[in-house]
Enzyme design. Structure first.
Site, PDB file in Angstrom:
ATOM      1  N   TYR A  49     -17.147  -5.020  -8.984  1.00  0.00           N
ATOM      2  CA  TYR A  49     -17.040  -6.478  -8.833  1.00  0.00           C
ATOM      3  C   TYR A  49     -16.609  -7.085 -10.156  1.00  0.00           C
ATOM      4  O   TYR A  49     -17.127  -6.701 -11.210  1.00  0.00           O
ATOM      5  CB  TYR A  49     -18.390  -7.085  -8.426  1.00  0.00           C
ATOM      6  CG  TYR A  49     -18.443  -7.409  -6.952  1.00  0.00           C
ATOM      7  CD1 TYR A  49     -17.489  -8.259  -6.405  1.00  0.00           C
ATOM      8  CD2 TYR A  49     -19.416  -6.871  -6.122  1.00  0.00           C
ATOM      9  CE1 TYR A  49     -17.508  -8.563  -5.054  1.00  0.00           C
ATOM     10  CE2 TYR A  49     -19.440  -7.168  -4.767  1.00  0.00           C
ATOM     11  CZ  TYR A  49     -18.484  -8.019  -4.242  1.00  0.00           C
ATOM     12  OH  TYR A  49     -18.489  -8.320  -2.923  1.00  0.00           O
ATOM     13  N   GLU A  51     -15.537 -10.860 -10.527  1.00  0.00           N
ATOM     14  CA  GLU A  51     -15.147 -12.272 -10.421  1.00  0.00           C
ATOM     15  C   GLU A  51     -14.898 -12.861 -11.804  1.00  0.00           C
ATOM     16  O   GLU A  51     -15.627 -12.546 -12.753  1.00  0.00           O
ATOM     17  CB  GLU A  51     -16.245 -13.096  -9.731  1.00  0.00           C
ATOM     18  CG  GLU A  51     -16.173 -13.045  -8.220  1.00  0.00           C
ATOM     19  CD  GLU A  51     -17.170 -12.076  -7.639  1.00  0.00           C
ATOM     20  OE1 GLU A  51     -17.455 -11.062  -8.317  1.00  0.00           O
ATOM     21  OE2 GLU A  51     -17.659 -12.342  -6.534  1.00  0.00           O
ATOM     22  N   ASP A 194       8.575 -18.969  -3.020  1.00  0.00           N
ATOM     23  CA  ASP A 194       7.849 -17.814  -2.481  1.00  0.00           C
ATOM     24  C   ASP A 194       8.863 -16.674  -2.449  1.00  0.00           C
ATOM     25  O   ASP A 194       9.724 -16.614  -1.568  1.00  0.00           O
ATOM     26  CB  ASP A 194       7.348 -18.160  -1.080  1.00  0.00           C
ATOM     27  CG  ASP A 194       6.718 -16.965  -0.373  1.00  0.00           C
ATOM     28  OD1 ASP A 194       6.854 -15.833  -0.863  1.00  0.00           O
ATOM     29  OD2 ASP A 194       6.115 -17.183   0.696  1.00  0.00           O
ATOM     30  N   THR A 220       4.417 -11.418  -2.797  1.00  0.00           N
ATOM     31  CA  THR A 220       3.656 -10.218  -2.487  1.00  0.00           C
ATOM     32  C   THR A 220       4.118  -9.160  -3.477  1.00  0.00           C
ATOM     33  O   THR A 220       5.136  -9.334  -4.166  1.00  0.00           O
ATOM     34  CB  THR A 220       3.935  -9.710  -1.054  1.00  0.00           C
ATOM     35  OG1 THR A 220       5.341  -9.531  -0.904  1.00  0.00           O
ATOM     36  CG2 THR A 220       3.417 -10.666   0.000  1.00  0.00           C
ATOM     37  N   LYS A 223       6.733  -5.464  -1.130  1.00  0.00           N
ATOM     38  CA  LYS A 223       8.018  -5.412  -0.414  1.00  0.00           C
ATOM     39  C   LYS A 223       9.055  -4.769  -1.354  1.00  0.00           C
ATOM     40  O   LYS A 223       8.911  -3.595  -1.675  1.00  0.00           O
ATOM     41  CB  LYS A 223       8.380  -6.815   0.065  1.00  0.00           C
ATOM     42  CG  LYS A 223       7.346  -7.355   1.081  1.00  0.00           C
ATOM     43  CD  LYS A 223       7.743  -8.681   1.657  1.00  0.00           C
ATOM     44  CE  LYS A 223       6.785  -9.149   2.731  1.00  0.00           C
ATOM     45  NZ  LYS A 223       5.760 -10.103   2.242  1.00  0.00           N
ATOM     46  N   ARG A 229      -0.005  -3.258  -1.331  1.00  0.00           N
ATOM     47  CA  ARG A 229      -0.112  -4.473  -0.518  1.00  0.00           C
ATOM     48  C   ARG A 229      -0.973  -5.485  -1.277  1.00  0.00           C
ATOM     49  O   ARG A 229      -2.146  -5.235  -1.537  1.00  0.00           O
ATOM     50  CB  ARG A 229      -0.779  -4.091   0.805  1.00  0.00           C
ATOM     51  CG  ARG A 229      -0.701  -5.094   1.913  1.00  0.00           C
ATOM     52  CD  ARG A 229      -0.931  -4.406   3.244  1.00  0.00           C
ATOM     53  NE  ARG A 229       0.240  -3.612   3.572  1.00  0.00           N
ATOM     54  CZ  ARG A 229       1.356  -4.076   4.115  1.00  0.00           C
ATOM     55  NH1 ARG A 229       1.456  -5.351   4.418  1.00  0.00           N
ATOM     56  NH2 ARG A 229       2.374  -3.282   4.361  1.00  0.00           N
TER      57      ARG A 229
HETATM   58  N1  DSN Z   1       5.109 -10.172   7.388  1.00  0.00           N
HETATM   59  C1  DSN Z   1       6.027 -10.462   6.321  1.00  0.00           C
HETATM   60  C2  DSN Z   1       7.414 -10.144   6.705  1.00  0.00           C
HETATM   61  O1  DSN Z   1       7.596  -9.195   7.426  1.00  0.00           O
HETATM   62  O2  DSN Z   1       8.338 -10.824   6.284  1.00  0.00           O
HETATM   63  C3  DSN Z   1       5.915 -11.819   5.828  1.00  0.00           C
HETATM   64  O3  DSN Z   1       4.606 -12.228   5.881  1.00  0.00           O
END
Ligand code: DSN
Length: 412
Positions: A49, A51, A194, A220, A223, A229
């Site tokens: 933990y 925080e 974003d 994120t 990707k 993730r």
């Molecule tokens: N689920 C993601 C995507 O496939 O673009 C975005 O949240």
């Protein structure tokens, strides 16, 4: 293969490993992390933990966790040229929520892209919780497929948003951040991007970088950035306090420090020269798909691609997006059905499919393999009612994927 003392789980994981190995993964938001990222994810950092932030924790025993988290933030700052980074957001949607919470008061107006034109659910779709708190006004793309900057300007002047939001989930073109910044300055709005889908391309210098210009950037890490993730917020120093407070104690509890360790690994990998080559190849591969599908008279949304993905209408080929996704699945090719701009069809069976190249490029596939993939996709769409034809493609796909081993170390 993976072996646990839990056969039901081990079998499911092994079947999933086989599926990942033997298929063509073409969902543009998916990728394959390195063995080093996997190992950090499975590390003992998950036990702690922590925080708070490095040097200012609410729990004892965080000395090494502080080192790990600082490595992640320093590397992210270096990758994107950011004034400040918080690597604790659990994923993209929580990162967006934290960004809104940091910059906005309830009731404030936000300009964001309409979902069917490439935006994301968290950019104000009426089904989402943020849409109950903030007033989202949606802009679209033009008929020729570019972001409608004139409409953004018009809506900004009419509604005086507190925030203008760009960065998309199925839009395949470059973004003119400077133009958005100019509009925002005129109406006194904050700017947010974003970059979840294209973060890896930006980190490699293959797409425009909004970080030096914009107030706040969310992403994120799993990707095109090819990390675990998770999520992250990059911002100007003036928003540091508000961002930190929005994440903790505003919205989250203990950060997932094993994921943060894996982010540190991925960011180090993205700083290597080989990652630039990887990002260049992602784009080259996507261009080959664009050429191949144009040649076969598919209707490509936004007129083609500048990034890693393509969104195409399949209804002119006599099937829906859902039917195409299903047929391709049977053929060993994974894509996702997707709405197209102002789609007349419902979201669960829309008109389009969205496909991308990051995962295949990670496996080492190049232009030749993309041409082959496009040919298989076209064949599967043409023969979508014929299980034998789809099974034959699946067998051919396997002969290709066998040549591009995935996680060979998991064979032990
Ligand atoms: N689920 C993601 C995507 O496939 O673009 C975005 O949240």
């Amino acid at each position: 293969m993976i072996s646990y003392s839990d056969p039901a789980l081990a079998q499911a994981l092994n079947r999933e490993l086989t599926r990942q190995r033997e298929g063509l993964e073409m969902i543009p938001s998916e990728n394959f992390v390195s063995a080093a990222v996997l190992s950090a994810l499975g590390s003992i950092a998950t036990n702690k933990y922590a925080e708070g932030l490095p040097g200012k924790r609410y729990y004892g025993g965080c000395q090494e966790i502080d080192v790990i988290e600082t490595l992640a933030t320093d590397r992210a700052q270096q990758l994107f040229g950011a004034e400040y980074v918080n690597v604790q957001p659990l994923s993209g949607a929580p990162a967006n929520l934290a960004a809104y919470a940091a910059l906005l008061q309830p009731g404030d107006t936000v300009l964001g892209m309409e979902l069917s034109h490439g935006g994301h659910l968290t950019h104000g779709h009426p089904m989402t919780f943020p849409s109950r708190i903030w007033n989202f006004i949606r802009y679209k793309t033009t008929a020729d497929g570019s972001i409608d900057y004139a409409q953004i300007e018009e809506l900004a002047r009419a509604h005086h948003p507190k925030l203008i939001l760009v960065g998309y989930s199925s839009y395949s073109r470059e973004i003119d951040y400077a133009r958005i910044k100019t509009i925002a300055q005129e109406v006194g709005a904050y700017t947010m991007a974003d970059i979840a889908h294209i973060a890896g391309l930006i980190a490699a210098g293959e797409m425009n970088n909004p970080v030096p210009l914009f107030d706040i950037v969310t992403t994120t890490t799993h990707k095109t950035l090819r990390g675990p993730r998770g999520g992250m917020i990059l911002c100007k120093q003036e928003h540091k306090k508000a961002v930190d407070k929005a994440i903790f104690p505003g919205l989250q509890g203990g950060p997932h420090e094993n994921v943060i360790a894996a982010k540190a690994v991925a960011f180090q990998e993205a700083l290597e020269p080989a990652f630039k080559e990887y990002a260049r190849q992602i784009k080259k591969n996507a261009k080959v798909l664009e050429e191949e599908f144009s040649k076969r008279s598919y209707r490509l949304m936004f007129g083609g691609t500048d990034n890693h993905l393509l969104l195409m209408d399949v209804t002119s080929k006599g099937l829906t997006g859902g039917e195409a996704e299903n047929a391709l699945n049977q053929a060993g090719i994974t894509v996702n059905k997707n709405v197209i701009p102002d789609d007349p069809r419902p979201p669960l069976d829309p008109s389009g499919i969205r496909l991308g190249t990051p995962a295949l490029t990670t496996r080492g596939m190049m232009e030749t393999e993309m041409r082959q993939a496009a040919q298989w996709i076209d064949r599967a769409i043409e023969h979508h009612h014929d299980p034998h034809a789809l099974a034959a493609i699946r067998a051919e796909v396997k002969t290709l994927t066998d040549r591009f081993p995935l996680y060979p170390e998991l064979n032990a």
